[in-house]
Design an enzyme around this catalytic site. Structure first.
Site, mmCIF file in Angstrom:
data_model
loop_
_atom_site.group_PDB
_atom_site.id
_atom_site.type_symbol
_atom_site.label_atom_id
_atom_site.label_comp_id
_atom_site.label_asym_id
_atom_site.label_seq_id
_atom_site.Cartn_x
_atom_site.Cartn_y
_atom_site.Cartn_z
ATOM 1 N N SER A 1 -26.808 70.021 57.522
ATOM 2 C CA SER A 1 -27.233 68.631 57.715
ATOM 3 C C SER A 1 -28.352 68.469 58.749
ATOM 4 O O SER A 1 -29.275 67.672 58.524
ATOM 5 C CB SER A 1 -26.034 67.758 58.074
ATOM 6 O OG SER A 1 -25.134 67.767 56.994
ATOM 7 N N LYS B 1 -12.804 63.517 58.786
ATOM 8 C CA LYS B 1 -13.192 62.484 57.808
ATOM 9 C C LYS B 1 -12.167 61.345 57.698
ATOM 10 O O LYS B 1 -12.534 60.216 57.411
ATOM 11 C CB LYS B 1 -13.421 63.109 56.424
ATOM 12 C CG LYS B 1 -14.723 63.889 56.339
ATOM 13 C CD LYS B 1 -14.985 64.382 54.924
ATOM 14 C CE LYS B 1 -16.249 65.202 54.867
ATOM 15 N NZ LYS B 1 -16.562 65.680 53.527
ATOM 16 N N ASP C 1 -19.858 61.284 49.614
ATOM 17 C CA ASP C 1 -19.523 62.515 48.875
ATOM 18 C C ASP C 1 -19.341 62.229 47.384
ATOM 19 O O ASP C 1 -19.831 62.972 46.531
ATOM 20 C CB ASP C 1 -18.224 63.131 49.410
ATOM 21 C CG ASP C 1 -18.442 63.916 50.700
ATOM 22 O OD1 ASP C 1 -19.564 64.399 50.933
ATOM 23 O OD2 ASP C 1 -17.477 64.050 51.479
ATOM 24 N N GLY D 1 -8.028 71.668 43.308
ATOM 25 C CA GLY D 1 -8.003 71.288 44.724
ATOM 26 C C GLY D 1 -7.678 69.810 44.846
ATOM 27 O O GLY D 1 -7.910 69.027 43.913
ATOM 28 N N ALA E 1 -12.709 66.267 49.472
ATOM 29 C CA ALA E 1 -13.784 66.226 48.472
ATOM 30 C C ALA E 1 -13.204 65.855 47.103
ATOM 31 O O ALA E 1 -13.781 65.045 46.363
ATOM 32 C CB ALA E 1 -14.493 67.568 48.404
ATOM 33 N N ARG F 1 -2.530 73.691 44.762
ATOM 34 C CA ARG F 1 -1.482 74.529 45.360
ATOM 35 C C ARG F 1 -0.299 73.667 45.804
ATOM 36 O O ARG F 1 0.846 73.987 45.561
ATOM 37 C CB ARG F 1 -2.130 75.247 46.559
ATOM 38 C CG ARG F 1 -1.326 76.249 47.264
ATOM 39 C CD ARG F 1 -2.167 76.926 48.319
ATOM 40 N NE ARG F 1 -2.661 76.002 49.351
ATOM 41 C CZ ARG F 1 -3.366 76.359 50.398
ATOM 42 N NH1 ARG F 1 -3.719 77.628 50.564
ATOM 43 N NH2 ARG F 1 -3.773 75.475 51.286
#
Ligand code: NAP
Length: 278
Positions: free
Chosen positions: A17, A66, A102, A126, A130, A151
């Site tokens: 960034s 976040k 995002d 996942g 995100a 998971r």
């Protein structure tokens, strides 16, 4: 007066960034600089006070802050509220407003590689920050089927409970179940950090049952081609890495700060070179 922007996170040294935003500030002749701020979980409150004293004009937020940043903000945009995570903070008249770029960054990049994504049967691997942003954004785009494969089942359940909307249908699978039924998906979106540098030999799931007509999107950008994408290519599938998402999410953040949506065409090869060079 020179304005200050930055990114808070832990780790933050690897972040692209500063390179991206300092490039944009220079390109658009804006008197500002962007700095990385290494902020550990336990130091968040103290560092927030320091950033306020520095009169920071805006900043990005990365792992692990976040969600934790939200109580420190004066307002949070509706979308970021639903996603439950903020990656961009804008200072407006002394107040801090939180946004999430995002999801929209992912969406804009996906439109380039899979323009007809709405017709696809999608699985997201996942269920972290995100994945939440991506699930929410795709559900908002009226995609009809988005399954989650993770998971920890509870994390996927929470995404569906918080972010489901419209007629989107979703099932949750464990990683092994997903591997077995992978041939039923047209679009596989990999959002775990598995395969990221330095663990470049790791795979989140096997692609033995991947259809050659599928498209595999791995949001990791370092390395530019994960083992997951290499395997997908060998199977004949289309692939995309996370670099375009990174550039779009940065461009939307920059737009929140300056109202300019920056052109990043000439920046992309610079970032690629930097990633390859380590
Ligand atoms: P996160 O909130 O920590 O979530 C990570 C997810 O990955 C969790 O669901 C976790 O599963 C799963 N996971 C972690 N290690 C695993 C393993 N060994 N095996 C299986 N699953 C595993 O992280 P995030 O913020 O979503 O970021 C994830 C990745 O996306 C990172 O690599 C990050 O750099 C990348 N990213 C890229 C962009 C871009 O612009 N391209 C933007 C944001 C993030 P559990 O739920 O079971 O813990």
């Amino acid at each position: 007066m020179r304005k200050l922007y930055g990114i808070i996170g832990d780790p933050v040294g690897h972040s692209m960034s500063p390179l991206i935003h300092n490039y944009f500030f220079q390109k658009y002749e804006i008197n500002a600089e962007y700095r990385p701020f290494h902020v550990r979980k336990e130091d968040l409150q103290r560092k927030i006070n320091e950033l306020k004293e520095m009169n920071i004009a805006g900043f990005n937020v990365t792992i692990p802050h976040k969600e934790a940043i939200i109580p420190y903000l004066d307002d949070v945009d509706e979308q970021a509220k639903r996603i439950g995570a903020v990656n961009t903070v804008v200072q407006q008249n002394g107040k801090w407003i939180g946004y999430n770029t995002d999801g929209i960054g992912f969406l804009e990049s996906l439109k380039k590689s899979v323009p007809n994504f709405q017709d696809k049967k999608i699985v997201i691997i996942g269920a972290g920050g995100a994945a939440r942003a991506i699930y929410f954004t795709l559900a908002q785009e009226k995609v009809s089927r988005i399954d989650l494969c993770n998971r920890t089942r509870e994390n996927a359940e929470k995404i569906i409970a918080d972010c489901r909307m419209g007629n989107v249908e979703s099932e949750i699978y464990h990683l092994q179940q997903c591997e077995e039924h992978l041939d039923q998906y047209d679009l596989i979106i990999q959002t775990t950090p598995v395969g990221m540098k330095p663990n470049v030999d790791q795979l989140p799931i096997s692609l033995k049952n991947l259809s050659q007509h599928a498209f595999v999107y791995d949001i990791i950008y370092n390395p530019l081609e994960t083992k997951f994408l290499q395997m997908a290519k060998l199977k004949g599938a289309g692939t995309e890495n996370g670099l375009l998402m990174l550039l779009y999410q940065a461009a939307f953040a920059f737009q929140h700060w300056t109202t300019i949506f920056p052109d990043f065409k000439s920046l992309k090869p610079i970032i690629e070179k930097k990633i390859i060079g380590g």
